[in-house]
Write a protein that holds these residues in place. Structure first.
Motif, PDB file in Angstrom:
ATOM      1  N   VAL A   2     -13.487   3.494  -1.009  1.00  7.71           N
ATOM      2  CA  VAL A   2     -12.413   2.455  -1.543  1.00  7.71           C
ATOM      3  C   VAL A   2     -13.174   1.847  -2.664  1.00  7.71           C
ATOM      4  CG1 VAL A   2     -11.443   0.364  -1.028  1.00  7.71           C
ATOM      5  CG2 VAL A   2     -12.017   2.300   1.060  1.00  7.71           C
ATOM      6  N   SER A   3     -12.511   2.044  -3.921  1.00  5.39           N
ATOM      7  CA  SER A   3     -12.588   1.536  -5.113  1.00  5.39           C
ATOM      8  C   SER A   3     -11.897   0.092  -5.008  1.00  5.39           C
ATOM      9  CB  SER A   3     -12.144   2.366  -6.285  1.00  5.39           C
ATOM     10  OG  SER A   3     -12.302   1.901  -7.482  1.00  5.39           O
ATOM     11  N   ARG A   4     -12.604  -1.056  -5.083  1.00 10.37           N
ATOM     12  CA  ARG A   4     -12.043  -2.266  -5.126  1.00 10.37           C
ATOM     13  C   ARG A   4     -12.045  -3.163  -6.556  1.00 10.37           C
ATOM     14  NH1 ARG A   4     -13.728  -4.974   0.696  1.00 10.37           N
ATOM     15  NH2 ARG A   4     -15.670  -4.793  -0.148  1.00 10.37           N
ATOM     16  N   ASP A   5     -11.028  -3.664  -6.940  1.00  8.87           N
ATOM     17  CA  ASP A   5     -11.182  -4.472  -8.079  1.00  8.87           C
ATOM     18  C   ASP A   5     -12.029  -5.627  -8.244  1.00  8.87           C
ATOM     19  OD1 ASP A   5     -10.330  -4.843 -10.931  1.00  8.87           O
ATOM     20  OD2 ASP A   5      -8.907  -6.478 -10.149  1.00  8.87           O
ATOM     21  N   SER A  21      -5.459  -3.896  -6.600  1.00  5.81           N
ATOM     22  CA  SER A  21      -6.516  -4.242  -5.949  1.00  5.81           C
ATOM     23  C   SER A  21      -7.423  -3.089  -5.487  1.00  5.81           C
ATOM     24  CB  SER A  21      -6.236  -5.335  -4.741  1.00  5.81           C
ATOM     25  OG  SER A  21      -5.262  -4.742  -3.942  1.00  5.81           O
ATOM     26  N   GLU A  22      -6.952  -2.085  -4.878  1.00  8.76           N
ATOM     27  CA  GLU A  22      -7.739  -1.122  -4.450  1.00  8.76           C
ATOM     28  C   GLU A  22      -7.163   0.313  -4.708  1.00  8.76           C
ATOM     29  OE1 GLU A  22      -9.372  -3.144  -0.487  1.00  8.76           O
ATOM     30  OE2 GLU A  22      -7.719  -1.390  -0.167  1.00  8.76           O
ATOM     31  N   GLN A  23      -7.813   1.280  -4.986  1.00  8.89           N
ATOM     32  CA  GLN A  23      -7.720   2.732  -4.783  1.00  8.89           C
ATOM     33  C   GLN A  23      -8.524   3.393  -3.596  1.00  8.89           C
ATOM     34  OE1 GLN A  23      -5.491   4.188  -7.118  1.00  8.89           O
ATOM     35  NE2 GLN A  23      -5.174   2.224  -8.067  1.00  8.89           N
ATOM     36  N   LYS A  24      -7.941   4.087  -2.933  1.00  6.74           N
ATOM     37  CA  LYS A  24      -8.849   4.610  -1.802  1.00  6.74           C
ATOM     38  C   LYS A  24      -8.632   6.182  -1.738  1.00  6.74           C
ATOM     39  CE  LYS A  24      -7.478   0.836   1.120  1.00  6.74           C
ATOM     40  NZ  LYS A  24      -7.011   0.474   2.540  1.00  6.74           N
ATOM     41  N   GLN A  72       1.026  -0.858  -0.041  1.00  3.87           N
ATOM     42  CA  GLN A  72       0.119  -0.033  -0.182  1.00  3.87           C
ATOM     43  C   GLN A  72       0.780   1.308   0.029  1.00  3.87           C
ATOM     44  OE1 GLN A  72      -3.544   0.230   2.356  1.00  3.87           O
ATOM     45  NE2 GLN A  72      -2.723   1.475   3.525  1.00  3.87           N
ATOM     46  N   ASP A  86     -17.297  -1.975  -4.014  1.00  3.45           N
ATOM     47  CA  ASP A  86     -16.846  -0.774  -3.457  1.00  3.45           C
ATOM     48  C   ASP A  86     -17.206  -0.614  -1.920  1.00  3.45           C
ATOM     49  OD1 ASP A  86     -15.339  -0.358  -6.004  1.00  3.45           O
ATOM     50  OD2 ASP A  86     -16.499   1.380  -6.499  1.00  3.45           O
TER      51      ASP A  86
END
Length: 185
Positions: A99-102, A72-75, A41, A106
């Motif tokens: 949290v945008s999760r792949d 896996s994620e963008q926060k 991260q 979300d």
């Protein structure tokens, strides 16, 4: 939470205006069976005017030694300290994260951060948390974390304990909670 947030040596829950910080974590998860997972991260913290802070995260993960490295994620996180440190008891700070999760739905996360120095070298921190999954099972997690520590070496080394209690339910089973309690040094 991180030690910096829980027991801040700078005595703030938000980065001061105009300051930019970078943090990096690597977490290795080794299950009893199956492949290990390495999660990395990267975080950029930006101090904004009026006690606001913006954090941007990029999270990658890799499953096993042969797996691909995946984003896996963008926060996206925004914090707001209700007052300057020491002006309000327990120094409340509001926290909002998207949290945008792949590979999963979300989620939104809301927190109330509380913390203070009780007396010379004694620190307290607490998070009241609500996480809500936006799709899929519609999972809600209600969480309370508490920590107490005592500085033993010039704000370099502290000894303490933390506890985390959580209730989790899904859209189909609202009120039928999965419970967990973690306590440790």
């Amino acid at each position: 939470w991180t030690a910096k947030r829980l027991f801040p040596t700078t005595r703030v829950y938000v980065v001061p205006e105009g300051k930019i910080e970078f943090e990096h974590w690597t977490r290795v998860k080794v299950p009893d069976e199956g492949s290990s997972e390495v999660e990395t991260q990267y975080e950029i913290e930006i101090g904004l005017p009026h006690r606001f802070q913006l954090d941007l995260y990029h999270v990658t993960s890799k499953q096993g030694s042969e797996g691909e490295l995946d984003v896996s994620e963008q926060k996206y996180e925004l914090r707001y300290a209700l007052a300057d440190w020491g002006e309000i008891w327990l120094n409340p700070t509001l926290y909002f994260e998207y949290v945008s999760r792949d590979a999963q739905a979300d989620k939104l996360e809301y927190k109330l951060l509380l913390g203070d120095e009780w007396s010379e070298g004694w620190h307290f921190g607490s998070n009241l948390v609500l996480e809500h999954e936006l799709d899929g099972a519609g999972e809600n997690e209600y969480e309370l974390t508490l920590g107490v520590s005592h500085t033993l070496l010039d704000e370099t080394f502290a000894l303490g304990f933390e506890t985390k209690a959580a209730l989790v339910d899904t859209h189909a089973d609202r009120g039928d909670y999965e419970r967990s309690l973690e306590i440790g040094p």
